[in-house]
Scaffold this active site. Sequence first.
Site, mmCIF file in Angstrom:
data_model
loop_
_atom_site.group_PDB
_atom_site.id
_atom_site.type_symbol
_atom_site.label_atom_id
_atom_site.label_comp_id
_atom_site.label_asym_id
_atom_site.label_seq_id
_atom_site.Cartn_x
_atom_site.Cartn_y
_atom_site.Cartn_z
ATOM 1 N N CYS A 1 0.841 -1.202 0.000
ATOM 2 C CA CYS A 1 0.000 0.000 0.000
ATOM 3 C C CYS A 1 0.878 1.255 0.000
ATOM 4 O O CYS A 1 1.580 1.519 -0.963
ATOM 5 C CB CYS A 1 -0.992 -0.041 1.155
ATOM 6 N N HIS B 1 -3.911 -5.019 -0.195
ATOM 7 C CA HIS B 1 -3.493 -5.575 1.095
ATOM 8 C C HIS B 1 -3.527 -7.100 1.037
ATOM 9 O O HIS B 1 -4.588 -7.687 1.236
ATOM 10 C CB HIS B 1 -4.389 -5.055 2.214
ATOM 11 N N GLU C 1 -2.544 -9.131 3.163
ATOM 12 C CA GLU C 1 -2.900 -9.666 4.484
ATOM 13 C C GLU C 1 -4.401 -9.611 4.734
ATOM 14 O O GLU C 1 -4.892 -10.151 5.718
ATOM 15 C CB GLU C 1 -2.122 -8.911 5.578
#
Lengths: 253, 196
Positions: free
Chosen positions: B78, B178, B180
């Site tokens: 990001c 993202h 994650e």
Amino acid sequence: MLTKRIIACLDMDGGRVVKGVRFNNLRDAGDPSESAAAHARDGADEIVLLDITATSGNRRTLLDAVRSTARSLFVPFTVGGGIRQLQDAAAVFDAGADKIAINSAAVRNPALIGEIARRFGSQSVVVAIDAREVDRGFEVFVAGGRVPTSRGAIQWAREAAAWGAGEILLTSMDRDGTQSGFDCALVREVAEAVSIPVIASGGAGSARDFIEVFRDGRADAALAASIFHFGMENIAQLKRELHDASIPVRWPC
Amino acid sequence: MIAIVDYGAGNLHSVKKAFDCLGAEAVVTDQPGTVAAASKIVLPGVGHFSSLRALNTTGLDEALLQSASAGKPFLGICLGMQWLFEGSEECLEVAGAGVFPGRCRQFPSSVKSPHVGWNSLTVQEGSRLLRGIAQDSFVYYTHSFHAPVVTETTAASEYGLRFAGAVERGNIFGVQFHPEKSGDVGLSILKNFCEV
């Protein structure tokens, strides 16, 4: 292509997931971390955990639930309920939330939106608005829908966005838990009034309701609780139906 | 050991949890020395480009650039990916690392900003980071500024325009989304990074 999000909401009371109708008559619907993981496996694009009683006494219970839920959840995770100041938000982020939802505290003190946004980024601040239709439009209610504010929902959504909110979570109190369809008129008015994403909530009952709120209500995301918890609508099946209706969704996930 | 760089911005816990889940040893650190000692580096981050100023004032930027040029695998996520470009219109006073050319810009006014949600990736062949990731896989984005599509772009997404979803040059990788928070697709990407 950016897809429309399907969000599973867990209303939590004393460490357990519960679900009511029009903010009343709560039923037990399980353990938050297990529910969240099951919904994510099923294809939920996001999980929202709302502590609906949110008294100061059960903050530890909430933070424990956030920690255990976040541990094995790899989709966005929003937590709301009882966040009154920056430190409350910080504790929830620290426990593993990606976004916080604020409602009553934001109405009381809109500067809080900006405070949290400056520290954690606008993308992490969801302003939740509970609205009910009245003679002159839609009125904002706070304190779990118990207290009217005489504020208009459309105007408040605009203000919240101007203060730095990243998303609006808009609940129709009239439709909450009724499974009679989203309030598309309310959602559309707000979605057209702000330039940030709007999550429609309250009234989800069938795939058709989701299709309507994405098409007619112009929602960016739609949230539901009861229909997912009690297995009346399976998220994977719902997404297949939305995909067949040419609504862009994350499918297959 | 993977060093997850803490410069006061972003959700470091979720990146750490993802590596924990993959069984990779990862530490969250704000120490240039720990960065220098790590075998791989992750620069995460969400929020405002100005928060990257902290990298320049703590000496972390030097440690990051030295490690990356020494051949250590580096992943910017990001804001961490945006740092790899020359800068951002979000904050012109703070310089990026300039590993990739161009500046990050705002989305056109024809679309809502921030860009939030799951968007599909057009994946280029040959990316090491995106090995095994199917065409049109969905990943989760949340950002208001985007990096341009450059020759090192390995995946792009559409939102009002085409922008860089992932970039890669040698051992230096960046993803605007993202991983994650992108379910199994995201975990596969992080696993690829662990195995680079």
